[in-house]
Design a protein around this motif. Structure first.
Motif, PDB file in Angstrom:
ATOM      1  N   TRP A 113     125.175 -24.959 -11.921  1.00  0.00           N
ATOM      2  CA  TRP A 113     125.245 -26.426 -11.887  1.00  0.00           C
ATOM      3  C   TRP A 113     123.872 -27.047 -12.109  1.00  0.00           C
ATOM      4  O   TRP A 113     123.762 -28.131 -12.685  1.00  0.00           O
ATOM      5  CB  TRP A 113     125.850 -26.899 -10.556  1.00  0.00           C
ATOM      6  CG  TRP A 113     127.342 -26.753 -10.530  1.00  0.00           C
ATOM      7  CD1 TRP A 113     128.194 -27.012 -11.569  1.00  0.00           C
ATOM      8  CD2 TRP A 113     128.162 -26.316  -9.443  1.00  0.00           C
ATOM      9  NE1 TRP A 113     129.497 -26.755 -11.183  1.00  0.00           N
ATOM     10  CE2 TRP A 113     129.497 -26.337  -9.892  1.00  0.00           C
ATOM     11  CE3 TRP A 113     127.888 -25.918  -8.139  1.00  0.00           C
ATOM     12  CZ2 TRP A 113     130.568 -25.968  -9.068  1.00  0.00           C
ATOM     13  CZ3 TRP A 113     128.948 -25.558  -7.321  1.00  0.00           C
ATOM     14  CH2 TRP A 113     130.277 -25.583  -7.785  1.00  0.00           C
TER      15      TRP A 113
ATOM     16  N   LEU B  37     130.129 -29.992 -14.216  1.00  0.00           N
ATOM     17  CA  LEU B  37     129.491 -30.872 -13.238  1.00  0.00           C
ATOM     18  C   LEU B  37     130.513 -31.673 -12.441  1.00  0.00           C
ATOM     19  O   LEU B  37     130.278 -32.002 -11.273  1.00  0.00           O
ATOM     20  CB  LEU B  37     128.506 -31.818 -13.935  1.00  0.00           C
ATOM     21  CG  LEU B  37     127.175 -31.179 -14.330  1.00  0.00           C
ATOM     22  CD1 LEU B  37     126.375 -32.117 -15.223  1.00  0.00           C
ATOM     23  CD2 LEU B  37     126.361 -30.818 -13.105  1.00  0.00           C
TER      24      LEU B  37
ATOM     25  N   GLY C 229     131.315 -29.548  -9.763  1.00  0.00           N
ATOM     26  CA  GLY C 229     130.185 -29.549  -8.841  1.00  0.00           C
ATOM     27  C   GLY C 229     130.193 -30.755  -7.923  1.00  0.00           C
ATOM     28  O   GLY C 229     129.866 -30.655  -6.734  1.00  0.00           O
TER      29      GLY C 229
ATOM     30  N   CYS D 238     123.434 -27.085 -15.754  1.00  0.00           N
ATOM     31  CA  CYS D 238     124.307 -28.119 -16.320  1.00  0.00           C
ATOM     32  C   CYS D 238     123.701 -29.506 -16.133  1.00  0.00           C
ATOM     33  O   CYS D 238     123.729 -30.335 -17.047  1.00  0.00           O
ATOM     34  CB  CYS D 238     125.683 -28.076 -15.656  1.00  0.00           C
ATOM     35  SG  CYS D 238     126.627 -26.605 -16.067  1.00  0.00           S
TER      36      CYS D 238
END
Lengths: 130, 131
Positions: free
Chosen positions: A74, A34, A37, A77
């Motif tokens: 993502w 993340l 991300g 996640c």
């Protein structure tokens, strides 16, 4: 050094695969993903501000197959990290420590995150198709 | 809690340093805020980033002070959360002291940098829309 006597966090190669260590390690892995991300999100925001070819380029990367797979990942996640934090909040309040309960909530966290990810992406794909 | 520790454990530097509570609370507080902001922003963000949205629509979305404010908050709490979580990971798994400090400093630079890029970008889009 006295450091050697200290307890260590779940180490990938030391722990036998168990629900507890698996969910913890997965949470740590998803948080690392993340962070990546968030860097991409920052780049996307930058491209919106810059506009023109920069936006086309970043938008093109994100809407490519690889980009979409990354976004899908993502999404999972994010859901999983949220689910894990909900478990942590319960633990912090003193609930859910029984082994059976902890196993069950761990399983629920993984399965629900996967289902929510699939649901969200079904909506995204349906919206894109219409 | 220090009165419960023996002199030997203090000498060996065992036990908590006594300064972790703030970070513990911050980690959880930012997680809670991010869950709430994530629900508000997440759906729109996904649709936008899935590539089905043109630049004008993205700018229109960020041109609203409410959306821009939410995005700034998301980045602030996101970067604080990411930094603490990364620090915990590095402290747990990197056992070479100097390398650990270097990596933590690197993560601090990267999260601060990403936060700055996001902040300047969001404000640029907002002021472009407002002017």
């Amino acid at each position: 050094m006295s450091q050697g006597q200290r307890p260590l966090s779940p180490h990938l190669e030391v722990y036998r695969p168990l629900t507890g260590s698996f969910t913890s390690i997965l949470h740590r892995a998803t948080n690392a993903a993340l962070l990546g991300g968030m860097f991409v999100l920052a780049a996307w925001l930058g491209s919106v501000a810059a506009g023109g070819e920069v936006y086309q380029f970043v938008n093109g990367l994100l809407s490519s197959f690889v980009g979409r797979v990354a976004l899908f990942g993502w999404t999972f996640c994010a859901f999983y990290s949220a689910a894990q934090w909900l478990r942590h909040f319960c633990w912090d309040l003193g609930y859910g420590f029984e082994i059976e309960t902890a196993k069950r909530t761990g399983l629920i966290a993984v399965v629900c995150s996967a289902l929510l990810t699939l649901a969200v992406w079904s909506l995204v794909i349906l919206r894109g198709a219409s | 809690m220090s009165q419960f520790r023996s002199a030997m454990s203090a000498a060996r530097n065992h036990g908590s340093a006594g300064t972790g509570t703030g970070e513990f609370v911050q980690e959880r507080f930012t997680a809670l805020v991010l869950i709430l902001l994530g629900i508000v922003l997440g759906a729109k963000l996904l649709v936008l980033s899935a590539g089905g949205i043109d630049l004008a629509e993205a700018r229109g979305w960020l041109g609203s002070p409410v959306n821009a404010g939410l995005m700034l908050a998301f980045f602030y709490f996101g970067m604080v959360h990411a930094f603490i979580c990364s620090k915990v990971l590095l402290e747990d798994y990197v056992h070479i002291h100097g390398l650990k400090l270097l990596l933590i400093a690197g993560v601090a630079v990267l999260t601060t940098g990403a936060g700055l890029v996001a902040t300047v970008s969001v404000l640029t889009s907002l002021f472009m829309a407002l002017s």
